[in-house]
Design a protein around this motif. Sequence first.
Motif, PDB file in Angstrom:
ATOM      1  N   ALA A 166      79.772  45.688  17.559  1.00 43.95           N
ATOM      2  CA  ALA A 166      79.040  46.906  17.179  1.00 43.95           C
ATOM      3  C   ALA A 166      77.543  46.628  17.132  1.00 43.95           C
ATOM      4  N   HIS A 167      77.166  45.449  16.604  1.00 43.99           N
ATOM      5  CA  HIS A 167      75.733  45.120  16.538  1.00 43.99           C
ATOM      6  C   HIS A 167      75.156  44.876  17.928  1.00 43.99           C
ATOM      7  N   ILE A 168      75.933  44.227  18.804  1.00 45.05           N
ATOM      8  CA  ILE A 168      75.465  43.976  20.178  1.00 45.05           C
ATOM      9  C   ILE A 168      75.227  45.311  20.883  1.00 45.05           C
ATOM     10  N   ASP A 169      76.191  46.228  20.772  1.00 51.01           N
ATOM     11  CA  ASP A 169      76.051  47.537  21.435  1.00 51.01           C
ATOM     12  C   ASP A 169      74.932  48.363  20.814  1.00 51.01           C
ATOM     13  N   ALA A 170      74.783  48.276  19.491  1.00 47.55           N
ATOM     14  CA  ALA A 170      73.764  49.098  18.809  1.00 47.55           C
ATOM     15  C   ALA A 170      72.362  48.765  19.306  1.00 47.55           C
ATOM     16  N   LEU A 171      72.141  47.530  19.733  1.00 52.81           N
ATOM     17  CA  LEU A 171      70.816  47.149  20.233  1.00 52.81           C
ATOM     18  C   LEU A 171      70.696  47.360  21.748  1.00 52.81           C
TER      19      LEU A 171
END
Length: 427
Positions: A166-171
């Motif tokens: 989720a953090h990888i995609d959010a950025l």
Amino acid sequence: MPSIDLESAKALAGRLFDALLARTRDDPGVTRIAYGDGEQAAFALVAEAASAFGAERTVDAAGNQYLTLPGQDRSRRIVVGSHLDSVPHGGNFDGAAGVIMGVAAQSALAAADRSPAFDVTVACLRAEESCWFPHSYIGSKTALGCLEEGIVDSVCRSDSGDTLAAHIDALGFDAEGVRAGATWLCQEELLAYIEPHIEQAPALVDAGLPMAAVSAIRGSFRYRDMVCRGEYAHSGAMPRHLRRDAAVASARLIVALQALWERLEAEGADLTVTFGQVGTDPGSHSFSKVAGEVRLCLDVRSRDEATLARVEDELQSMAVAISTETGTQFEFGPRSGSRPATMAPHLVSMVNDACRSLNLPVHTMASGAGHDAATFANAGVPSVMIFIRNTNGSHNPDEAMAMADFEAALAALIRMLSRPASDWTPE
Ligand SMILES: [Zn+2]
């Protein structure tokens, strides 16, 4: 050809450290959360500095960033790298010193019109501090496409509770690519991984040395969520033989492991054993109660895989014996850890040669702390670390690296990067 201007390179590094401190300050110290604002600011800052001398910038699926100074032979590369996240309220130099030194070395080579034998790539790696995501070396593993299956969807950040994916995609990066093992660094192209890093212990301060070559990195096994379960009881009324005291059982385990450490150390084994957190739940436990539950964190490290295996075996038998004697039960919870790593002898020699040619003292040592270089080494990439003297340890706001020591290590790195092609491909 202009000569190497070490002063300008050091001045650039000084400006980058100052700007990084200003952008990620979180008194006391700095906070650069993995995949958070501080880490993003650090990535942007070094990218901007490298664009000033025309470095090529690439980003991989996990968001690791690569800044490349072209070499004479563009088919292979030498990587200089480290991480740009920090622990909460950490120091400004842990991780960042390695990346900034890489960029400063590139700028010095570029300003002097020196084209290195091969491409020199500075790798800005993500998420090395496992306080954010409880898993070792996420940045270097994703950089090499070898993050263990399932981790991207199972490991969650300690503050947000959201998964790594989720953090990888959010950025705006590509978690699906990470799942598929996508990489930008092609392993066959990698001639060396060099990681400059502050020393996180007082060995160099104690020995009066500005820097050292690192020959090995300790591996580990960890249990971050161990529980010892017993039974809460009245401290005055419950007789000893009927107690199931989790505090006593935990204390026995701690003392037994400490004794094992002493025994193995006497046999010459390399080992550290640390119970980082030990506690009862203040909501359930109190002054006049026998402890019904104790939570513990265990971190065991060694340069030797066989030693780690032996300690883990003995830990299991001790836990069974102590549980039986005390009527308690140990639950170990999830296990994490990393493999020990050996640095490449020809690269260790290169660091030492550079020191000799600069009239710096020559010193080789092992690293007690884990570093991304362990991932590269265990993936078969010849790797080495350069430790820089640092006062007050690290993972705290007081870490203190003198710029004169940074300059010594930078000069050694530039000497290494100036070596001819044949030195990087030893038979
Ligand atoms: Zn570090």
